[in-house]
Design an enzyme around this catalytic site. Structure first.
Site, PDB file in Angstrom:
ATOM      1  N   ASP A  56       0.853  -1.181   0.000  1.00  0.00           N
ATOM      2  CA  ASP A  56       0.000   0.000   0.000  1.00  0.00           C
ATOM      3  C   ASP A  56       0.894   1.237   0.000  1.00  0.00           C
ATOM      4  OD1 ASP A  56      -2.323   1.837   0.542  1.00  0.00           O
ATOM      5  OD2 ASP A  56      -3.309  -0.099   0.827  1.00  0.00           O
ATOM      6  N   HIS A  80      -2.680   3.170  -4.688  1.00  0.00           N
ATOM      7  CA  HIS A  80      -2.118   2.682  -3.420  1.00  0.00           C
ATOM      8  C   HIS A  80      -0.679   2.181  -3.610  1.00  0.00           C
ATOM      9  CE1 HIS A  80      -5.690   3.028  -0.845  1.00  0.00           C
ATOM     10  NE2 HIS A  80      -6.385   2.706  -1.920  1.00  0.00           N
ATOM     11  N   GLU A 129      -9.628   2.714  -5.566  1.00  0.00           N
ATOM     12  CA  GLU A 129      -9.245   4.103  -5.294  1.00  0.00           C
ATOM     13  C   GLU A 129      -8.063   4.553  -6.147  1.00  0.00           C
ATOM     14  OE1 GLU A 129     -10.810   4.406  -0.681  1.00  0.00           O
ATOM     15  OE2 GLU A 129      -8.814   3.572  -1.037  1.00  0.00           O
TER      16      GLU A 129
END
Length: 581
Positions: free
Chosen positions: A192, A263, A326
């Site tokens: 991440d 990420h 995202e």
């Protein structure tokens, strides 16, 4: 003395056997009527396909009760694990009577489930590592016949080891506890913005640079509070192979996740050429969504194909998670060469590069004989139909993915994100997200009929609903103790929702009230014996609170009114472009 009444998840059928009968090698003075006592010398045999489950149960029982059980190659034996051809996949039939223990299992998965049930029948002592009293000389099991099988084939839980690293021993303990609840998938979120944990021999800076950050947020990123303490860690290939083997011995599949093309700040900190801006920077120290995403170039694709080759070498899972959640297109729109690349590929907009990039990596995974699984933002016309979709922002994308022919795993944040607050008291530690109590999680239905009807109308679905997955994100869970608190006992409620037959589990229903009583009376003592620092049902202990760590509660009713079955979570281009990077 222990009965079968307190099993969790609740089995399909439990029938008590009233007549004690004789007890072969396990009969002895002091044997309790209606109970079978297993002592040193008991023989255990297993069909080769079921040997791992029998071996695990034997070793665990020996340690907990201080007795010696003898593995034998075939019957006669006092405890037998045999294949039962008339059982559904993952199912088992377990009989305890005066003649011994007989497990009939459809397959290895059924044998693992039976072994966990057999452990529960032995009481909380079975969850300890050694006897707690000198007079423990055997295992007492109630006479019973249990017939059982799972509701869903995918019963998972995600553990985020990227935001806060967990040593291998703690990951294996997490696996042990998941298996104890008959969960069969643990998804390891290995990468991440805040850390990269997967060792990649070809690209060592992913862990030497990307594996640690200078400091971390305390509470929500909105508070601006940082702890000033470096945090990091990474695994070796042998660490991960040990975790995989440990899980396999317990009937659990480890699904690795390499999250792209968003990420990725930790990867870009290690190799800046991967990023959109190509500028050096550090591993992200704050939470939230980063606009620093991969340059969706052929070079980036080659890089991550090499990464995936090493992932495929270490993990034997049939599934490889590629992330896909995202992914702000903000910086892509600012780069003329990226805009031109999207046009050259015939894409309507740079946002199409998100799906294009993941589709290419999914093809690489398929060529290796595995299947990719992605978060629901990646669902779209470019996603190959053999790629499974994990629906996390709500239910609607999961429904649409089923209609498009994808296999789907449901993980809606509105119910099964266990880092979200479990209570609304002022002492709840770092109260983020939606209020989700044990009763709320127990009421979870992976795909409500209303979600299908409102999303698809009269349309049909051709994909398979594989099951569901809870998630333990660790931005605010910086130690195994905090993970225990957030996870349990809500994961026990989730486990029953995805294993046991469908029924009305709504808060206040008779089924829900019965579950809460069984949880408190029978299962919390097991968790305590296993050393789990779970959240008490009436709120945290004083030492479980986090004074001064600011949370960010979300209003479920308001978000449901605004987003319906789709939810409003995640990053939305246009809506979130001005948000905190």
């Amino acid at each position: 003395m222990h009965t079968a009444a307190g099993l969790l998840p609740a089995p399909v059928s439990v029938v008590a056997i009233g007549t004690p009968g004789a007890s072969g090698a396990s009969a002895a003075p002091g044997t309790v009527p209606g109970m079978l006592t297993l002592r040193t010398g008991v023989r255990v045999s297993a069909h080769p396909e079921l040997a791992a489950a029998a071996r695990w149960w034997r070793r665990t029982t020996e340690s907990a009760f201080g007795i010696d059980l003898h593995g034998v190659p075939e019957a006669p034996a006092d405890v037998t694990f045999a294949v039962g051809p008339d059982l559904p996949a993952g199912g088992y039939r377990l009989t305890v009577d005066g003649d011994g223990v007989r497990v009939e299992a459809a397959d290895a998965a059924g044998a693992h489930a039976a072994a966990q049930t057999l452990r529960q029948l032995a009481g909380p002592q079975a969850y300890r590592a050694a006897p707690t009293a000198p007079d423990i000389t055997g295992v007492n099991l109630a006479h019973v016949t249990i017939t059982d099988h799972p509701r869903f084939v995918w019963r998972g839980v995600l553990l985020d080891v990227a935001r806060h690293f967990m040593p291998p021993r703690e990951v294996m303990r997490f696996v042990d506890l998941a298996a104890a609840h008959k969960l069969n998938v643990v998804q390891l979120h290995l990468t991440d913005d805040q850390g990269w944990r997967m060792p990649v021999e070809r690209y060592p800076r992913l862990t030497t640079t990307g594996g640690w950050r200078r400091e971390s947020n305390v509470g929500t990123w909105r508070s601006g509070v940082l702890d000033g303490r470096p945090h990091g860690g990474s695994y070796t290939r042998d660490d991960l192979r040990e975790i995989v083997a440990h899980a396999r011995e317990r009937g659990v599949t480890i699904v690795p996740e390499i999250d792209v093309p968003g990420h990725v700040e930790a990867a870009v900190a290690a190799y800046p050429e991967l990023g959109t801006r190509k500028t050096p920077h550090e591993v992200r120290t704050t939470w939230g969504v980063s606009t620093e995403v991969l340059d969706p170039s052929e070079d980036s694709l080659a890089f991550f194909r090499h990464v995936l080759d090493e992932v495929l070498d270490v993990f034997d899972s049939p599934w490889i998670a590629l992330g896909g959640d995202e992914v702000p297109a903000t910086l892509w729109r600012e780069q003329p060469e990226i805009v031109a690349r999207a046009q050259d590929l015939g894409l309507a907009d740079v946002t199409g590069l998100h799906g294009w990039f993941l589709a290419r990596l999914a093809e690489h995974v398929r060529a290796a004989g595995r299947r990719a699984i992605v978060w629901d933002e990646a669902f779209g016309p470019q996603l190959p139909t053999d790629v499974a979709v994990t629906s996390w922002r709500g239910y609607a994308v999961g429904a649409r993915a089923l209609a498009a022919g994808h296999d789907v795993v449901m993980s809606p944040e509105q119910v099964v994100y266990l880092d979200h607050r479990a209570g609304d008291g002022a002492d709840e530690p770092v109260p983020v997200g939606f209020l989700r109590t044990v009763e709320d999680v127990y009421a979870f239905e992976p795909m409500p009929a209303g979600a299908l009807a409102e999303t698809l109308g009269t349309g049909t679905t051709t994909g398979r609903l594989l099951g569901a997955q809870a998630a333990v994100w660790t931005e605010h869970l910086d130690s195994p103790r905090r993970v225990d608190y957030a996870t349990y006992p809500r994961l026990a409620a989730f486990a029953e929702a995805v294993w046991s037959p469908a029924t009305d589990r709504s808060p206040g229903s008779p089924t829900s009230r019965e579950f809460l009583g069984r949880l408190e009376r029978d299962h919390l003592p097991r968790l305590s014996a296993a050393g789990v620092e779970h959240r008490p049902l009436d709120g945290p202990h004083p030492w479980q609170t986090r004074p001064g760590a600011q949370g960010f509660p979300r209003d479920l009713a308001a978000e449901t009114a605004a987003g319906g079955w789709a939810g409003v979570g995640g990053w939305v281009d246009g809506r979130d472009d001005g948000a905190q990077p």
